[in-house]
Scaffold this active site. Structure first.
Site, mmCIF file in Angstrom:
data_model
loop_
_atom_site.group_PDB
_atom_site.id
_atom_site.type_symbol
_atom_site.label_atom_id
_atom_site.label_comp_id
_atom_site.label_asym_id
_atom_site.label_seq_id
_atom_site.Cartn_x
_atom_site.Cartn_y
_atom_site.Cartn_z
ATOM 1 N N GLY A 100 10.915 -51.490 52.043
ATOM 2 C CA GLY A 100 10.864 -49.912 52.135
ATOM 3 C C GLY A 100 12.087 -49.171 52.434
ATOM 4 O O GLY A 100 13.225 -49.704 52.571
ATOM 5 N N SER A 101 11.531 -48.118 53.087
ATOM 6 C CA SER A 101 12.761 -47.157 53.492
ATOM 7 C C SER A 101 13.921 -47.757 54.578
ATOM 8 O O SER A 101 14.662 -47.154 54.761
ATOM 9 C CB SER A 101 11.983 -45.650 54.080
ATOM 10 O OG SER A 101 11.093 -45.199 53.180
ATOM 11 N N THR A 102 13.282 -48.671 55.281
ATOM 12 C CA THR A 102 14.130 -49.202 56.291
ATOM 13 C C THR A 102 15.564 -49.710 55.467
ATOM 14 O O THR A 102 16.440 -50.228 56.167
ATOM 15 C CB THR A 102 13.650 -50.474 57.004
ATOM 16 O OG1 THR A 102 13.131 -51.666 56.065
ATOM 17 C CG2 THR A 102 12.351 -49.999 57.775
ATOM 18 N N PHE A 103 15.597 -49.869 54.301
ATOM 19 C CA PHE A 103 16.396 -50.388 53.463
ATOM 20 C C PHE A 103 17.567 -49.052 53.160
ATOM 21 O O PHE A 103 18.700 -49.594 52.612
ATOM 22 C CB PHE A 103 16.130 -51.005 52.092
ATOM 23 C CG PHE A 103 16.936 -52.095 51.235
ATOM 24 C CD1 PHE A 103 17.371 -52.862 51.955
ATOM 25 C CD2 PHE A 103 17.293 -51.539 50.229
ATOM 26 C CE1 PHE A 103 18.253 -54.000 51.124
ATOM 27 C CE2 PHE A 103 18.287 -52.351 49.181
ATOM 28 C CZ PHE A 103 18.709 -53.456 49.789
#
Lengths: 634, 382
Positions: free
Chosen positions: A318-321
Site C-alpha cells: 500500500g502507501s508504505t511503498f
C-alpha cells in the site's frame, strides 16, 4: 583259580584297552578345553562382555535460548512423572486404585497399563502420567507406602517461560518422527525431543549437545544389575538472541487477538528486537503433545496462528511503498523535490479512472506534501513516468522481493513485478495501469512485514544494506561471558543522501505535521518522536456502483473484506535507531489501526533502551552485551 | 589284616566296614565338595537352595553307599535278576502313569520322594550282565546264542527309556551294556556286525522314533551358531562362558555368564561350565583330574577282584560313571549334543546322586569282597 585264567586274561586285556580309550577321550576333552579357554579365550571374553554390558545413551541437557539480556526464553524444567513398576506390586489394580485417590486414573489408563505389562518385562517401568503438578507429586510421595509399585521419577522437559509470546521466534520441540532419523542413536532415545520450528530448529544441532554414555551390566533378561561406567554428555550450547523478550511480550500483547505481525529492528545492526505474529500458540503444548482437537483448533483458525506472518505473510505494501516510488523517480531525475502535480481526486488513464483516497482531491502537491498526506494521484503521476522496472529495481535495493535470510524457515520473498516477469509468468504484456497501481503499492506487489521493516531501516540508516538477524551468539554452555556480538559491516545501497534526507523528513512529517496521516499517533515526548508512513490496502475490488453509492465503512464490512492496515516507521527522528513494520490483517485503516500500535511500540522500545538506563529486569541483564557499544560501531 | 578267601565271606559288619576303601570315599567327598562350592556360587553365594540340600543328599548317599558296600556280594548276585525285573516294571509304570517333569516322562512320585526308574535301570543293567556272565566260560561267551538273551534284556529298557524320551540315559545304558559284553569276552566280530546293524537301524530311528526336539538338538549341535537365539543358545552361551573363563577363570562368584543368567541350567547340566568360567582351565582340569583319580581307583578295584562277577560289576560301575562324566563335559563344550545329562557328584539333583552312590556302593562291595571266590551255582544259594 586256573579255570578263571583265560577269562581273566581277556578281561584284563580288554579292561586296559578300555582304560586307554577313556584316557584318550579325557585327553580330547582337555584339548578342547585348552582350545576354548586359551586359544579362543579372547574371542569368548569379548562375546561375554557383549552379553553382559549394555551401552545406554544419556540424553544431554538441551541448551537454553536466551534473549539479548540473558533472560531465559527456552529452558529445561524438571518433569515429574508417575511410574508403575509391575514387579513391585502384587496387585496392579489395587495400586492404581490407590493412586486414583490422588490423581484421576481412568479405566483407560488401567487398561493401557495392563496392556503394557503384558508386552514388557515386569521390572521395566510404565509411564502413567507426565508433567505432574508439584502438589500431586508431594501427595503421592507421602502416600507411597499405600501404593506399592508406584514411584515418582524426575526427567527434564523443555519449557518456555513466556509461553506463547515468543512462539513465532522460538518455534517448539517435539518428538522425533520417522523422517528425522539420521542414524544418530540419540534420536532413537525414547522421549527425546528435537527442534521442529523456529530457533529451536535453526540451532537444533548446537542446542542438542553431546550425548553421554552409561555402561551397565545387564543379565540375560535385560535387567540392569549395576552401572559399570558413566560418561556424562556435554550440555547443548546456549543461543543468545537479539530479541528483547520484554519488548516482544509488550508487542504481542499490544497486537492482541488480531491477525497481525510486527517487526522491530535495529536500523544499524540489523538485530531484530521483536518479531511478533499473532494470534500465537503455546509451544509448550507441542512439547507435551497436542491432542487431536487442539491441533484442529490451531489449524482451522482463520487467523492462522501457526503461520509466522512476520516473515511468511505476503501483503501489498500500500502507501508504505510510496517512498520507494519517490526514490526511483528522484534517482532518474523524473522529478525534483520541487516538482508539483495537481490532485483532483482522480486520474484518468485510457478507459480507466484511478481514484485518490481523498475524493475531493489534495490540490497542488510536491513530494513532501504527497508523502505527508499520502496523495495517491501524485504517485500515479510519477509512477507512470518512472516505469515499473525502475520502481522494482529500487524496491530490491531496499530489500524487497527477495529472501533476507532471517534464519527462520518459511520466509517468503514477496513479489516485485517487472515487465519481463509479467511476460514470462502471465504471458501478457505489462499494462500502464498496473504501473499506476504499483505507484501506490498495490496490484502485483507483495511484501512481508520483515521486508517492510528492513526497507524502513535502509531508508533511515544512511542507505546501508542492513540485513536482519535474530541470533546474536551461540556459545558453549560453560562460556564465562558471551563474547560481544560482532558488528556486521553493510554496503551502501547507493542512494543519493539528500534524497534519503528528504524521505526521512517527509516520514517525520507524516506523524508530526498536522496534515500528516499519522499525526494523531505522534509521540509527544521530546526526543522520542517517530517518523513513518501509513498504508491501507484494499482486499476487494470497489465497483463503480458501490463507489457512487458511497464506499462502505470498514466497520460495516465482514472481517474478511476489511482493508489491511499497515504502518512503517522509525524513531527517534533525530538520529534513527529503530525501525518498525506493523501489519494488521483486515484491521481497517493504516492511520487508525496500525499507526497507534506502532507508536506505542516505538515509544516502549525507546523507553527500554538500556543506553538511556531505563531498561527494567536488571537481574537478567547480568550477561547482556551493552547496546550502546553496538550503536557506536554500527 | 589278611583274611583268607573263605573267611572273607563270613566277615562281620565291622570287619567289612574296615575293609572299605576309605581313601576312595575321601576322594568322593572331595569331589562332591567341589560341587557344593559350585552350587553355593550358582545361588549367588548362598547355601540355599541348592548347596545345603545337596550336602544332605550326599550324606544320605554316602550312608546308602556304605550299606550297599557291606552287604554280602552273594546277595547282589542272587537278587540281580529280581532287581532287574523290578526296575523294568517301574519303567513300564512310568511309561503309563509317570508324572511329567521337564517335558519328559521320567519320574514316579512316591509322595515322600520321587524315583526315576531309568536311574535304577542303569544299576540293574550292570547287575544283570555281571550276573549273566559271572560263570560263563570264554567258550560259552564265544557263541552268539549265549549273547542273544542279554542283548534282548538290554534292548527292552533301552527302548523304554528312549520313549520317555531320554536320549542321554539310553545311550548310557546301551554303551555300558556294550562295554560289559566286551569285557565278558564277546567276540570282536559280533561288535562289528552289531555296529553295522545299528547304523542300518539309525535311519528308521531318525524317521520314526526321534522327536522333533531331539532331532533339532542333534542338528544344532553340528552348527550351534546358526541359531544363536533358539536351540543353539545353550551351547553357544556355554562355550562363551567356558572360553571367557580363560586360563585362571574370573574368580569364585564372579562368573558373569552364570550369575547374569546367560548360562542356562547352571546348577544342573551346565555346572561344569560355571566351574570352568570361574576357575578357568586350571579349575576345570583339576576337576577332571579328580575324576581321573576316581576312574583309576575303580579300574584298580575291578582288576584286583578275584571273582568275575565282581570284576564285571566294578567295570560296569566305572564305565557308567565315566560315560556320565564324559558325556556331560563333552556336551557343555559343544563336542557332543546337549542330551540332558548331569555331571556326577557335582550337579544338583537327588535321584541321580542316590543312584550314583548306590553304584559306588556296589563298587566298594566288590572291593570289600575282592578275595571272595564265587563259583558257578553261587547265584542259586550254594
Amino acid at each position: 583259580m586256573h579255570r578263571d585264567g583265560d577269562r581273566y586274561k581277556t578281561f584284563s586285556r580288554r579292561s586296559i584297552i578300555l582304560f586307554g580309550g577313556k584316557i584318550f577321550l579325557l585327553s580330547g576333552l582337555a584339548g578342547r578345553m585348552y582350545y576354548l579357554q586359551v586359544v579362543e579365550a579372547e574371542k569368548y571374553k569379548t562375546l561375554a562382555d557383549e552379553n553382559r554390558i549394555s551401552l545406554k545413551l544419556l540424553a544431554p541437557k538441551r541448551g537454553r535460548i536466551l534473549d539479548r539480556f540473558g533472560r531465559p526464553m527456552a529452558v529445561n524444567q524438571q518433569n515429574y512423572r508417575v511410574l508403575l513398576i509391575p514387579e513391585n506390586t502384587k496387585n496392579i489394580e489395587f495400586s492404581l486404585a490407590q493412586l486414583g485417590k490422588i490423581i484421576p486414573v481412568s479405566e483407560h489408563d488401567v487398561q493401557r497399563a495392563k496392556r503394557e505389562i503384558k508386552r514388557r518385562r515386569r521390572f521395566l517401568p510404565i509411564i502413567l502420567r507426565e508433567n505432574m503438578a508439584w502438589n500431586d507429586v508431594a501427595r503421592i510421595e507421602v502416600n507411597a507406602a499405600e501404593m506399592p509399585g508406584i514411584t515418582i521419577d524426575v526427567g527434564e522437559s523443555r519449557f518456555y517461560p513466556n509461553g506463547s509470546e515468543a512462539a513465532s521466534v522460538l518455534g517448539y520441540v517435539s518428538g522425533v518422527s520417522e523422517k528425522d532419523l539420521t542414524g544418530d542413536p540419540l534420536l532413537e532415545l525414547p522421549g527425546f525431543r528435537i527442534g521442529k520450528a523456529g530457533m529451536e530448529k535453526v540451532h537444533d544441532l548446537a542446542l542438542r549437545g553431546k550425548s553421554g554414555t552409561s555402561q551397565v551390566e545387564v543379565n540375560a533378561f535385560g535387567r540392569v544389575i549395576r552401572e559399570l561406567e558413566r560418561r556424562e554428555g556435554l550440555p547443548g550450547a546456549e543461543a543468545w538472541l537479539a530479541i528483547d523478550m520484554e519488548l516482544q511480550k509488550f508487542v504481542t500483547k499490544r497486537l492482541g487477538g488480531e491477525a497481525a505481525a510486527a517487526v522491530v529492528m535495529d536500523v544499524h545492526t540489523g538485530e531484530v528486537l521483536t518479531l511478533a505474529s499473532t494470534p500465537t500458540f503455546d509451544p509448550n503444548a507441542f512439547n507435551r503433545g497436542l491432542s487431536q482437537s487442539e491441533w484442529k483448533a490451531l489449524a482451522s483458525n482463520p487467523r492462522s496462528p501457526l503461520n509466522n506472518k512476520a516473515i511468511a505473510g505476503q501483503y501489498s505494501p500500500g502507501s508504505t511503498f510510496k517512498m520507494v516510488v519517490a526514490l526511483a523517480a528522484l534517482e532518474k531525475g523524473i522529478i525534483t523535490p520541487k516538482s508539483q502535480f495537481f490532485c483532483t481526486g482522480e486520474l484518468e488513464l485510457g478507459d480507466s479512472t484511478f481514484h485518490c483516497w481523498k475524493k475531493t482531491g489534495h490540490g497542488t502537491m510536491d513530494l513532501l506534501a504527497a508523502i505527508t498526506q499520502s496523495c495517491d494521484v501524485y504517485f500515479y503521476e510519477i509512477a507512470k513516468r518512472t516505469g515499473i522496472d525502475r520502481i522494482s529495481a529500487m524496491a530490491r535495493r531496499l530489500g524487497m522481493g527477495q529472501i533476507l535470510d532471517i534464519e527462520l524457515a518459511g520466509e517468503q520473498q514477496g513479489l516485485m513485478p517487472t515487465r519481463a516477469w509479467k511476460k514470462k509468468v502471465k504471458r501478457v504484456s505489462w499494462q500502464q495501469g498496473e504501473t499506476l497501481l504499483a505507484g501506490i503499492g498495490q496490484g502485483f506487489i507483495l511484501t512481508t512485514p520483515l521486508q517492510l521493516a528492513v526497507m524502513t531501516a535502509r531508508l533511515v540508516n544512511g542507505g546501508k544494506a542492513v540485513t536482519p538477524h535474530l541470533t546474536r551468539q551461540v556459545v558453549p554452555f560453560d562460556a564465562a561471558d558471551p563474547p560481544p556480538p560482532s558488528i556486521p559491516e553493510f554496503d551502501t545501497i547507493g542512494i543519493h543522501p539528500p534524497h534519503l534526507d528528504l524521505i526521512k523528513k517527509a516520514m517525520a512529517a507524516v506523524s508530526n505535521s498536522p496534515y500528516g496521516t499519522a499525526y494523531r499517533s505522534r509521540i509527544k515526548e521530546p526526543g522520542f518522536q517517530l517518523g513513518g508512513k501509513t498504508g491501507t490496502v484494499q482486499v476487494r475490488r470497489i465497483s463503480k456502483a458501490e463507489r457512487e453509492a458511497g464506499v462502505k465503512k470498514n466497520k460495516d464490512l465482514e472481517w474478511r473484506e476489511r482493508d489491511h492496515a499497515l504502518f512503517v516507521g522509525y524513531a527517534p527522528v533525530k538520529s534513527p535507531r529503530y525501525s518498525i513494520a506493523v501489519v494488521v490483517e483486515h484491521g481497517g485503516g493504516g492511520s487508525s489501526t496500525a499507526a497507534p500500535i506502532a507508536k506505542d511500540i516505538l515509544l516502549e522500545v525507546q523507553r527500554r533502551d538500556p543506553s538511556r538506563g531505563q531498561a527494567n529486569g536488571s537481574a537478567a541483564k547480568r550477561r547482556a552485551a551493552p547496546l550502546t557499544e553496538v550503536v557506536k560501531k554500527g | 589284616m589278611d583274611l583268607s578267601p573263605f573267611q572273607q565271606s563270613d566277615m562281620s559288619i565291622g570287619q567289612r566296614l574296615w575293609q572299605i576303601n576309605w581313601s576312595f570315599v575321601l576322594l568322593l567327598g572331595v569331589t562332591a565338595s567341589v560341587g557344593f562350592g559350585m552350587l553355593y556360587s550358582a545361588a549367588n553365594g548362598s547355601f540355599d537352595p541348592w548347596a545345603s540340600r545337596q550336602m544332605i543328599r550326599f550324606s544320605a548317599g554316602v550312608l546308602l553307599m556304605l550299606v550297599v558296600a557291606v552287604i554280602d556280594i552273594h546277595v547282589w548276585l542272587r537278587y540281580a535278576y529280581a532287581f532287574y525285573v523290578v526296575s523294568l516294571a517301574l519303567l513300564v509304570v512310568v511309561e503309563f502313569s509317570g508324572s511329567i517333569g521337564m517335558g519328559a516322562q521320567r519320574w514316579i512320585d512316591l509322595g515322600v520322594f520321587t524315583i526315576q526308574p531309568s536311574e535304577l535301570m542303569k544299576i540293574s543293567i550292570i547287575l544283570l550282565l555281571a550276573r549273566y556272565f559271572y560263570a560263563s566260560r570264554l567258550e560259552d561267551v564265544g557263541r552268539i546264542s549265549h549273547v542273544f538273551l542279554p542283548v534282548v534284556l538290554l534292548a527292552i529298557p533301552a527302548v523304554l527309556v528312549l520313549r520317555q524320551p531320554d536320549l542321554g540315559t539310553t545311550i548310557l545304558l546301551v554303551a555300558t551294556g556294550m562295554v560289559m559284553l566286551f569285557l565278558a569276552g564277546v567276540r570282536i566280530w559280533v561288535f562289528v556286525v552289531g555296529a553295522v546293524a545299528t547304523i542300518g537301524a539309525v535311519i528308521p530311528l531318525w524317521k520314526f522314533v526321534l522327536l522333533d526336539y531331539q532331532k533339532q538338538r542333534l542338528l544344532t549341535f553340528i552348527d550351534p551358531e546358526k541359531d544363536p537365539l533358539g536351540a543353539g543358545y545353550h551351547i553357544l552361551q556355554s562355550k562363551i562362558a567356558l572360553g571367557s573363563g580363560g586360563l585362571f577363570g574370573k574368580g569364585f562368584l564372579e562368573g558373569s555368564q552364570s550369575h547374569l543368567s546367560f548360562l542356562p541350567e547352571k546348577q544342573t547340566d551346565f555346572i561344569f561350565t560355571m566351574l570352568a568360567e570361574e576357575f578357568g582351565l586350571v579349575g576345570g582340569m583339576a576337576l577332571i583330574g579328580l575324576y581321573l583319580l576316581l576312574f583309576i581307583y575303580a579300574f584298580a578295584i575291578s582288576l584286583r577282584c578275584r571273582s568275575q562277577f565282581g570284576r564285571l560289576m566294578g567295570m560296569g560301575v566305572s564305565t557308567s560313571f565315566f560315560l556320565n562324566v564324559f558325556v556331560n563335559i563333552a556336551m557343555v563344550m559343544g563336542v557332543v549334543p546337549v542330551v540332558g545329562m548331569p555331571l556326577p557328584l557335582i550337579s544338583y539333583g537327588g535321584t541321580a546322586m542316590l543312584s550314583l552312590m548306590f553304584s559306588f556302593g556296589l563298587l566298594l562291595c566288590v572291593y570289600v569282597h575282592r578275595d571272595v571266590q564265587i563259583g558257578p551255582g553261587a547265584a542259586d544259594g550254594n
